[in-house]
Write an enzyme that holds these catalytic residues in place. Sequence first.
Site, PDB file in Angstrom:
ATOM      1  N   ASP A  46       0.844  -1.195   0.000  1.00 31.76           N
ATOM      2  CA  ASP A  46       0.000   0.000   0.000  1.00 31.76           C
ATOM      3  C   ASP A  46       0.877   1.241   0.000  1.00 31.76           C
ATOM      4  OD1 ASP A  46      -2.658   1.436   0.485  1.00 31.76           O
ATOM      5  OD2 ASP A  46      -1.390   2.197   2.114  1.00 31.76           O
ATOM      6  N   TYR A  51       2.879  10.380   0.384  1.00 35.78           N
ATOM      7  CA  TYR A  51       4.055   9.918   1.112  1.00 35.78           C
ATOM      8  C   TYR A  51       5.338  10.433   0.446  1.00 35.78           C
ATOM      9  CZ  TYR A  51       0.653   6.585   3.041  1.00 35.78           C
ATOM     10  OH  TYR A  51      -0.445   6.001   3.642  1.00 35.78           O
ATOM     11  N   LYS A  77      -3.606   5.786  -3.368  1.00 34.76           N
ATOM     12  CA  LYS A  77      -4.671   6.668  -2.898  1.00 34.76           C
ATOM     13  C   LYS A  77      -4.849   7.864  -3.822  1.00 34.76           C
ATOM     14  CE  LYS A  77      -3.493   5.176   1.755  1.00 34.76           C
ATOM     15  NZ  LYS A  77      -2.207   4.507   1.415  1.00 34.76           N
TER      16      LYS A  77
END
Length: 336
Positions: A46, A51, A77
């Site tokens: 994931d 990030y 995401k």
Amino acid sequence: MSLKNILPGRLGFGTAPLGNMFRAIPEEDALATVEAAWDQGIRYYDTAPFYGAGLAEERLGKVLSAKPRDSYVLSTKVGRVILDEPETDAPDFGEKGGLFEHGNPNKILHEWTADATERSIEGSLKRMGVDRLDIVWVHDIAQDFHGDVWLQKFEEARTGAFRVLDRLRDEGVIKAWGLGVNRTEPIELTLALDEPRPDGFLLAGRYTLLDHEHALQRLLPMAQERHVDMVVGGPYSSGILAGGTNFEYQQAPPEIIERVKRLKALTDKHGISIKAAALQFSLAHPVAAAVIPGATRPSRIAEDTAALNESVPAAFWTELRESGLVSPAAPLPDGA
């Protein structure tokens, strides 16, 4: 589709640390950690554009793009679009403000519209060098917003990201979608909708040994009733349950440090690791499909794998509950 039918195992790998969360991580350490996860048999990964402003996706892609695409499950995401221009102002990420100060310098656009969702997916595929995603989470929807603004942002996602991802799933482009958040309220609101309907959710930091009571009150009963699965993110509560000093993205307060000391004394008494207690507790709830701890060193991957498979005596779980360290409503592993 049920996440439990998609995910290849109960232990995945969360890549937030690979985005230089809290500190700068050498490239060779980051790549070696992903390779260690692969060598340990982990096949669910994931990540997110947020990030490190794409850094985690880039690092993950350097390893996974060389692996057979059908042999692993990949989720990322939407909600943040990484722009091809440097950030000139100090970014305002609320409680997550200083997390990725060592990441890429790119400017990040916060947007949950249909157009931004499609742009975000396109950018993620390019950074990782892969041709498709399996699961897409709507990231941090309404994070740090309040009142009417909260509802406006949720409506933006409902009419934008939700519908795009619903369509992509129905077309077979992705296998599933849901919310990836560290607040329970957006998931509760989404589960109450008639449409679109998510397949699951990634709940970070809200179903751990240190923080689970709020999720047990409303969210998890709703999820059970609707047959919606959960991926547990942040099972070590930002690191404090794995020997670190952070809780909720900052230095742990005295009361949390004291609670961890009590937990550690109990795990020591029963001869088990606190990591085993943390992972197995989070996975004991019926809606939990997988847990995704992060890591920055290959040795941590081996620890996580061992912790998942460690034999924890029923007496530990009994004493854990009797001590008041966990909610009496929290399910415990089978045999406890």
